[in-house]
Write a protein that holds these residues in place. Structure first.
Motif: not given
Ligand code: NAP
Length: 485
Positions: A287-300
């Motif tokens: 489990v990696s906890v990632r800070f200071w990132e926001r989702p901008v697109e879910i790709i597929g």
């Protein structure tokens, strides 16, 4: 009289009480309200009857269908709430859908007061492209699935994804990440339904990313729940050590100020820094906890294949701005865990912007801002989806204080004063609706214990789906049809 001195049986209130109250919702907010009604009314010398209604045939709301299966101590709050339901002056009426089987008008005709306590069942949306692709879902759906909620399709999550992104830095995100990462064997003795246990056992998940748009100091986790993530078996938790340097990532100084002033933040930071300092080790899952990132697109195209995130930077007053630096994380499942919201109840005022029933200390306010006679609200529907289960206790007590103060001040409505008010049971019978009684629920309860024994799986295994619940509580198809969403 002690408030919780009821005997373990279903009791039909007999006498016509001084005060008859309907509570809509049998989760923690509703049952703490019922308990406070009985306690405070007794202290005021008022004889009260409380009917607690629920759409489901099962009581306890989020304690049963929201608390993670590996949190038995929080689940045990149901033992406390059971004693409320077993009070002689409290009655459970399950399987009644508000707005269809029972209406606001019916309740106001039958009771002196109505308290709405239906919680916050709806997930908030991200509002990014790709959010409706197969493989993108609400954490709320995942929670309902592993808790065996009857509205949830047991086949909804196959867990054929190798990497999952969980968006949000609250306790629900922690629950969801932990359930995804722990070995399935850890759930054998819990109450997860059989199809859920099978899906967890067949899971291909190897990596779970928890993605927070702000920093470790602004995360909404609570330290106990955060620490638990790092102590769970079968996976390791990683954090980029650089992100624990608050001043480097947050030149506004807000993160450091929070760390200084807020004990919860300091507790979270201690856990996160400990993770950042750990030596990497071989583990089947991470489990990696990632800070200071926001989702901008879910790709597929046919289903999710990646999540595009943008690095954020802090601005004044806790806000963040995008930096224009993007990363694509290859993931096949995205779970948005960005909070819950309430839904309007037919005929009951609702503040769409705040997603709560407008109220003053629990008194429902009409369009002109003045309290509506006999209508009250408690729990998440009153204040929004914040706080732990216990927060609902003081919240319910406040609503009940307002209700009893109004009752002491105002004359009883004429139809109630002459005791000619209809009984809900009569109105329901006239509509061909049979509520699920407490005794009926005990049938479900017993069946779940028997199932656990038969499977050699702990104390309880949840029955899966409406049909199984209906059979266990002796309800026919016709009676149940009305309760479905
Ligand atoms: P929450 O605590 O409100 O956390 C929501 C998270 O989503 C926050 O980190 C928020 O970030 C983030 N977020 C909101 N909108 C976003 C967006 N558009 N894009 C990216 N991130 C976004 O909600 P929750 O986790 O659903 O929990 C609800 C309540 O239940 C909480 O009070 C929680 O403590 C409680 N709960 C308790 C337990 C427990 O005690 N074991 C377990 C589960 C839940 P910002 O801060 O930047 O807005």
């Amino acid at each position: 009289m002690t408030a919780l001195a009821g005997s373990p049986r279903a009791v039909e209130p007999q006498a016509v009480a001084d005060l008859r109250v309907a509570v809509v919702g049998s989760g923690p907010a509703g049952l703490y309200t019922a308990e406070a009604m009985v306690k405070q009314a007794a202290a005021d010398g008022v004889e009260v009857e409380v009917d607690v209604l629920d759409r489901l045939p099962t009581p306890y709301g989020l304690v049963r269908y929201g608390v993670a299966p590996d949190h038995p101590s929080i689940r045990s709050i149901a033992d406390y709430l059971r004693r409320v339901l077993e009070l002689p002056r409290v009655r459970f009426l399950g399987g009644l859908c508000f707005g269809r089987d029972v209406t606001r008008e019916m309740l106001l005709a039958c009771y002196d007061a109505v308290v709405y306590a239906t919680g916050a069942p709806l997930d908030k949306r991200l509002r990014v492209p790709g959010e409706d692709l197969p493989g993108s879902a609400a954490a709320a759906d995942f929670v309902r699935w592993y808790c065996g909620h009857p509205d949830s399709d047991p086949a909804m999550f196959e867990l054929d994804a190798e990497a999952v992104a969980v968006i949000g830095a609250g306790n629900v995100a922690l629950d969801v990440a932990r359930i995804l990462a722990k070995p399935a064997a850890e759930f054998g003795a819990t109450d997860v339904p059989e199809p859920v246990l099978a899906a967890l056992a067949a899971s291909r998940v190897r990596e779970v990313h928890i993605i927070s748009r702000r920093g470790p100091a602004q995360a909404r986790f609570t330290p106990k729940e955060l620490r638990e993530l790092g102590e769970a078996p079968g996976f390791e938790v990683t954090v980029d050590p650089a992100q624990t340097d608050l001043d480097r990532f947050d030149p506004t100084g807000e993160s450091s100020a929070l760390a200084e002033s807020d004990r919860r933040v300091r507790g979270n930071l201690a856990v996160i820094r400990e993770w950042a300092g750990r030596e990497p080790r071989e583990c089947p899952r991470r489990v990696s906890v990632r800070f200071w990132e926001r989702p901008v697109e879910i790709i597929g195209t046919d289903r999710v294949t990646a999540l595009r995130v943008e690095r954020t930077r802090p601005e004044a007053a806790g806000r963040v701005a995008g930096t224009g630096e993007f990363t694509e994380l290859p993931v096949q499942l995205v779970l948005r865990s960005v909070g819950y919201q309430s839904v309007p109840l037919p005929g009951v005022p609702f503040d769409e912007r705040r997603a709560v029933v407008p109220n003053a200390e629990g008194r429902v306010l009409g369009a002109d801002g003045t309290p509506l006679a006999g209508e009250y609200v408690s729990g998440w529907l009153k204040r929004g989806a914040t706080g732990v289960i216990g927060s609902n206790k003081s919240d319910a007590a406040q609503t009940v204080r307002a209700l009893l103060a109004d009752r002491a001040r105002d004359a009883r409505p004429a139809h109630r004063a002459d005791r000619a008010a209809p009984r809900l049971a009569e109105l329901l019978a006239a509509r061909g609706v049979r509520p699920v009684s407490y005794a009926d629920w005990l049938g479900i309860d017993e069946r779940e214990h028997e199932l656990a024994t038969a499977l050699g799986r702990g104390e309880r295994v949840k029955l899966c789906g409406w049909d199984a619940l209906d059979r266990a509580c002796g309800r026919g198809r016709a009676a149940r049809a009305g309760a479905r969403p």
